[in-house]
Design an enzyme around this catalytic site. Sequence first.
Site, mmCIF file in Angstrom:
data_model
loop_
_atom_site.group_PDB
_atom_site.id
_atom_site.type_symbol
_atom_site.label_atom_id
_atom_site.label_comp_id
_atom_site.label_asym_id
_atom_site.label_seq_id
_atom_site.Cartn_x
_atom_site.Cartn_y
_atom_site.Cartn_z
ATOM 1 N N SER A 144 6.894 32.208 4.562
ATOM 2 C CA SER A 144 5.752 33.034 4.997
ATOM 3 C C SER A 144 4.443 32.451 4.521
ATOM 4 C CB SER A 144 5.830 34.432 4.383
ATOM 5 O OG SER A 144 7.091 34.960 4.430
ATOM 6 N N HIS A 165 8.138 29.630 11.966
ATOM 7 C CA HIS A 165 7.903 30.916 11.309
ATOM 8 C C HIS A 165 8.139 32.058 12.295
ATOM 9 C CE1 HIS A 165 5.159 33.993 9.254
ATOM 10 N NE2 HIS A 165 6.298 33.938 8.597
ATOM 11 N N GLU A 177 5.752 30.814 15.399
ATOM 12 C CA GLU A 177 4.731 29.852 14.979
ATOM 13 C C GLU A 177 5.422 28.524 14.678
ATOM 14 O OE1 GLU A 177 1.274 32.602 12.919
ATOM 15 O OE2 GLU A 177 2.951 32.023 11.656
ATOM 16 N N ASN A 215 0.121 35.608 9.363
ATOM 17 C CA ASN A 215 0.051 36.151 8.001
ATOM 18 C C ASN A 215 -1.329 35.997 7.373
ATOM 19 O OD1 ASN A 215 2.607 37.142 8.028
ATOM 20 N ND2 ASN A 215 3.519 35.516 6.793
HETATM 21 N N1 3HC Z 1 17.611 44.612 16.652
HETATM 22 C C1 3HC Z 1 17.751 44.932 17.940
HETATM 23 N N2 3HC Z 1 16.950 45.802 18.574
HETATM 24 C C2 3HC Z 1 15.974 46.373 17.850
HETATM 25 C C3 3HC Z 1 15.769 46.090 16.487
HETATM 26 C C4 3HC Z 1 16.644 45.158 15.884
HETATM 27 N N3 3HC Z 1 16.544 44.805 14.591
HETATM 28 N N4 3HC Z 1 14.717 46.817 16.044
HETATM 29 C C5 3HC Z 1 14.273 47.511 17.091
HETATM 30 N N5 3HC Z 1 15.016 47.258 18.191
HETATM 31 C C6 3HC Z 1 14.817 47.751 19.546
HETATM 32 C C7 3HC Z 1 15.887 48.703 19.931
HETATM 33 O O1 3HC Z 1 16.138 48.518 21.291
HETATM 34 C C8 3HC Z 1 15.220 50.046 19.689
HETATM 35 O O2 3HC Z 1 15.849 51.013 20.431
HETATM 36 P P1 3HC Z 1 17.143 51.797 19.783
HETATM 37 O O3 3HC Z 1 16.641 52.465 18.543
HETATM 38 O O4 3HC Z 1 17.503 52.741 20.882
HETATM 39 O O5 3HC Z 1 18.209 50.827 19.506
HETATM 40 C C9 3HC Z 1 13.792 49.754 20.121
HETATM 41 O O6 3HC Z 1 13.563 48.435 19.641
HETATM 42 C C10 3HC Z 1 12.747 50.635 19.556
HETATM 43 O O7 3HC Z 1 12.868 50.665 18.168
HETATM 44 P P2 3HC Z 1 12.426 51.901 17.298
HETATM 45 O O8 3HC Z 1 12.580 53.162 18.103
HETATM 46 O O9 3HC Z 1 13.155 51.810 16.006
HETATM 47 O O10 3HC Z 1 10.896 51.723 16.949
HETATM 48 P P3 3HC Z 1 9.639 51.083 17.697
HETATM 49 O O11 3HC Z 1 9.537 51.505 19.115
HETATM 50 O O12 3HC Z 1 8.489 51.319 16.799
HETATM 51 O O13 3HC Z 1 9.904 49.512 17.692
HETATM 52 C C11 3HC Z 1 9.375 47.608 16.363
HETATM 53 C C12 3HC Z 1 10.243 48.861 16.526
HETATM 54 C C13 3HC Z 1 9.729 46.608 17.451
HETATM 55 C C14 3HC Z 1 9.755 47.034 15.003
HETATM 56 C C15 3HC Z 1 7.841 47.980 16.453
HETATM 57 O O14 3HC Z 1 7.576 49.071 15.610
HETATM 58 C C16 3HC Z 1 6.940 46.841 16.032
HETATM 59 O O15 3HC Z 1 6.658 45.948 16.813
HETATM 60 N N6 3HC Z 1 6.456 46.896 14.773
HETATM 61 C C17 3HC Z 1 5.611 45.844 14.209
HETATM 62 C C18 3HC Z 1 6.491 44.788 13.600
HETATM 63 C C19 3HC Z 1 5.685 43.642 13.066
HETATM 64 O O16 3HC Z 1 4.472 43.611 13.016
HETATM 65 N N7 3HC Z 1 6.433 42.621 12.600
HETATM 66 C C20 3HC Z 1 5.837 41.470 11.976
HETATM 67 C C21 3HC Z 1 5.893 41.611 10.495
HETATM 68 S S1 3HC Z 1 5.180 40.232 9.658
HETATM 69 C C22 3HC Z 1 6.451 39.135 9.515
HETATM 70 O O17 3HC Z 1 7.569 39.379 9.880
HETATM 71 C C23 3HC Z 1 6.098 37.806 8.932
HETATM 72 C C24 3HC Z 1 6.667 37.625 7.545
HETATM 73 O O18 3HC Z 1 6.404 36.307 7.160
HETATM 74 C C25 3HC Z 1 6.076 38.559 6.527
#
Ligand code: 3HC
Length: 310
Positions: A144, A165, A177, A215
């Site tokens: 990260s 990434h 990335e 990030n």
């Molecule tokens: N696997 C498969 N499908 C998934 C999943 C997973 N791990 N997580 C979510 N889904 C899918 C499923 O289809 C789910 O439907 P279901 O619950 O019926 O199975 C659907 O997404 C919707 O999920 P939720 O109802 O739980 O919630 P959301 O509609 O809010 O979606 C999210 C979840 C996609 C995580 C959304 O909230 C989101 O985009 N959040 C922001 C995440 C983000 O910013 N990530 C980047 C973080 S920074 C990083 O990773 C970098 C590191 O270096 C720190």
Amino acid sequence: MSQSFRVLTRSFSSSAARQAAIKNVTIIGGGLMGAGIAQVAATTGHNVVIVDTSEDILKKSKASIEKSLQRVAKKKFAENPKDGEAFISDVVGRLSVQTDAWEAVKNADLVTEAIVENLDIKKQLFSQLDKAAPEKTIFTSNTSSIPIKEIAVSTSRLDRFGGLHYFNPVPMMKLLEVIRIPETSDDTFNALLAFGKAMGKVTVNCKDTPGFIVNRLLVPYMMEAVRMVERGDATPRDVDTAMKLGAGYPMGPFELTDYVGLDTCKFILDGWHAKYPDHPLFEPSPLLNKYVAEGKLGNKVGEGFYKSKK
Ligand code: 3HC
């Protein structure tokens, strides 16, 4: 080194072999990110080996992949659950696990490391893998915040080293990335871009700068939210509501910090603060430090800024 290993190594050293499409992928680290990367790689037709230190961790990785695949299949094959089952067993059939990293890289076109964010441990790992992997193998880190170059110098293949990434949850987040260091060859970089595309991701080209693109913007934003709460300007819930409804973000900054892990955020921030002590956006946060010291690391332990289901 055995004779056959030497021959194998030599036979892959032509640049034509280096440009061949990436098919065999080894993921070192079966945690949240490693498992997510492995899942997507196998779903998109790659042969994947996941490596971790114990059978127990690998069992958990496989279980989390299967759980995630079930969620995908439930949506994708809503009308035909039998096809969903076939899809899952097809993907799982391309996945294997290993505790021996040396063995696991012997046939790899690409190695992606997603282990603990510790430079010394990463360097130790890559210097070993450098001896075990054939010449054609491209090495990448999913770090990260650690500079890719600082990891890559532990190997003798700087031209075949880069960063990939990913974002959590890997099966859902479309971005990848792709990071190059000055020594990364065009062949390697193009192979990584093509691999990202084959994984179904949209790629962006990044230089080896702190936090790359996402990030570098996201972590200071999350920390500014924490500082707002430290000053007593707003509650976490109000900040989250504001950013979701006022800026259209899928999660507020506190929900996101819980999702990413407070320890991960602290690690990134501390690393940048040590390097750039005068940068106000990289200042340590007393509130974040307190939560981490109390073990409130976020969703993975059931509590961070909020209480959550594990
Ligand atoms: N696997 C498969 N499908 C998934 C999943 C997973 N791990 N997580 C979510 N889904 C899918 C499923 O289809 C789910 O439907 P279901 O619950 O019926 O199975 C659907 O997404 C919707 O999920 P939720 O109802 O739980 O919630 P959301 O509609 O809010 O979606 C999210 C979840 C996609 C995580 C959304 O909230 C989101 O985009 N959040 C922001 C995440 C983000 O910013 N990530 C980047 C973080 S920074 C990083 O990773 C970098 C590191 O270096 C720190």
